[in-house]
Design a protein around this motif. Sequence first.
Motif, PDB file in Angstrom:
ATOM      1  N   VAL A  97       0.835  -1.204   0.000  1.00 48.59           N
ATOM      2  CA  VAL A  97       0.000   0.000   0.000  1.00 48.59           C
ATOM      3  C   VAL A  97       0.869   1.252   0.000  1.00 48.59           C
ATOM      4  N   ILE A  98       1.892   1.281   0.864  1.00 46.23           N
ATOM      5  CA  ILE A  98       2.781   2.449   0.952  1.00 46.23           C
ATOM      6  C   ILE A  98       3.462   2.703  -0.388  1.00 46.23           C
ATOM      7  N   GLY A  99       3.973   1.638  -1.009  1.00 45.70           N
ATOM      8  CA  GLY A  99       4.668   1.804  -2.277  1.00 45.70           C
ATOM      9  C   GLY A  99       3.749   2.248  -3.401  1.00 45.70           C
ATOM     10  N   THR A 100       2.509   1.795  -3.372  1.00 41.74           N
ATOM     11  CA  THR A 100       1.568   2.139  -4.437  1.00 41.74           C
ATOM     12  C   THR A 100       1.211   3.620  -4.436  1.00 41.74           C
ATOM     13  N   LEU A 106       9.198   5.433  -0.967  1.00 37.28           N
ATOM     14  CA  LEU A 106       9.383   4.118  -1.573  1.00 37.28           C
ATOM     15  C   LEU A 106      10.457   3.317  -0.832  1.00 37.28           C
ATOM     16  N   VAL A 107      11.517   3.987  -0.409  1.00 40.02           N
ATOM     17  CA  VAL A 107      12.575   3.317   0.350  1.00 40.02           C
ATOM     18  C   VAL A 107      12.004   2.779   1.667  1.00 40.02           C
ATOM     19  N   VAL A 108      11.159   3.591   2.325  1.00 43.76           N
ATOM     20  CA  VAL A 108      10.497   3.134   3.557  1.00 43.76           C
ATOM     21  C   VAL A 108       9.652   1.894   3.270  1.00 43.76           C
ATOM     22  N   ALA A 109       8.930   1.919   2.152  1.00 42.43           N
ATOM     23  CA  ALA A 109       8.110   0.761   1.776  1.00 42.43           C
ATOM     24  C   ALA A 109       8.974  -0.482   1.603  1.00 42.43           C
TER      25      ALA A 109
END
Length: 491
Positions: A121-124, A132-135
């Motif tokens: 979900v985070i990356g999307t 994105l790095v956190v995802a």
Amino acid sequence: MAGGSIHRTVHRGRIGGDQRGADPAGTNRRTVTSADGFDRKLFAPLISGAVLNPVNSTIISVALVPIGVAFGQPASSTAWLISSLYLATAVGQPVVGRLIDVYGPRRLFLPATAMVGLAGVIGTVAPNLWVLVVARVVLGFGTCAGYPAAMRLIRDESDRTGKDSPALVLTVLSISTQTIAVIGPSLGGLLIEVGGWRATFAINIPLAVFAFVLAARRFPKSTPPVGEKRSLDLDLVGMATFAGALVALLLFLMDPRVEDWYLVVAALVLAAAFTARELSCAHPFIDLRILGSNRPLLITYGRALLAYVVSYSFLYGYTQWLEHGRGLSASQTGLATLPLFLTGILVSFATGRRKGVRGKLVVAAVAQIAGCTLLLALHSSSPVWLLLVVALAFGIPQGLGSLALQNSVYHQANPADIGASAGLLRTSSYLGAIISAAAQGAFYGEAATTVGMHNLAFLLIGVGVVFLLITVFDRSLTKIDTRPEMETTRA
């Protein structure tokens, strides 16, 4: 109990909250067993969880360029999408593996799989690269439970039935954890064509839901012995110092520079603190006394590191060259590497039922050397058939090596520590991946040129030769090749 013994005695001890020799579920679950007693209902959840990490480790390879274009970031920044997953996984695998040994697979697998969905979900919806790095970090920790949980469950089933687990089970696990990683570039190219680079993150949502539901329905519910206080066995200080030392080392290896000498010092200090803690702790995170006396297992970890320096150099270095040096698109690059995936699966299935590992490792090492030598024949206008031949050549060690290394750990490790031992195998492989990334950075510079790839190939040939020599002269592998069927006695 030292790893690598031929006759194993199964004790009525606490491993993952179960009594060995009893129903590891602690419930009256109905099982659908094969002829050797293995619960076939575990196959699907084992594979669905174990596949999450390897697919995500390679699916990003063809998405780096479009992500960099979308956010206006250079290659040096998008490289963190690879490194962040490596860091999280290399640190998390043995830690989660130990927790699985203590608390059982189900209690760690379910929340970890939920994290995979959250990462999707985070990356999307990520608005910038660093989200994105956190995802990818969340994804790395979330996928840490799949492989150790699978190895723990396979060992528990072996203890429950009193027989060696079927060779097919370990073969399928090997394919799902390493060989199937090769499908990542092809899958990533397809997803990018259909839904853009965000689809490479969104795919984790349905995958996580599927794995979570299967595990919730089929994973055994482990029950601890009455009155046991398991939290006293959890070595938090050991885990923290291990993680700190590994993070410092990996950060240095990802971009080695003289001015970052303090990272090496920090890694050494934390490693010393970790060693002192583990040698004095009653219930250590990693029992260094037993591990230090288990020379065959240590050699297997070293062999895994070398093997994956070559494997990941091909998966990332070769695919980068296909786009930069050969001029293929992301989808074309994915298709060009597909023979690697197919060959790896065929080789794994063809050899999986054979218990020996020495022959597989020797052939894998020779095939790696041959594949790296073929890289020297490539140039900017190489014909497609030659590209396919190279992929086919690397598929042989991909199928043989991952299977043999996994089986080595399964039989060399202390059965009570199989989760943590499996995690350390994955840590070794990701150390190899990070060394590979550092080598690619040194040889490629701003772009993956043909000259850079040839220089990388020379290095990989040397690594392959060392891998071959260590295998040929490792007499401990004979114990695995000649072991009889497991004999089990119940206390």
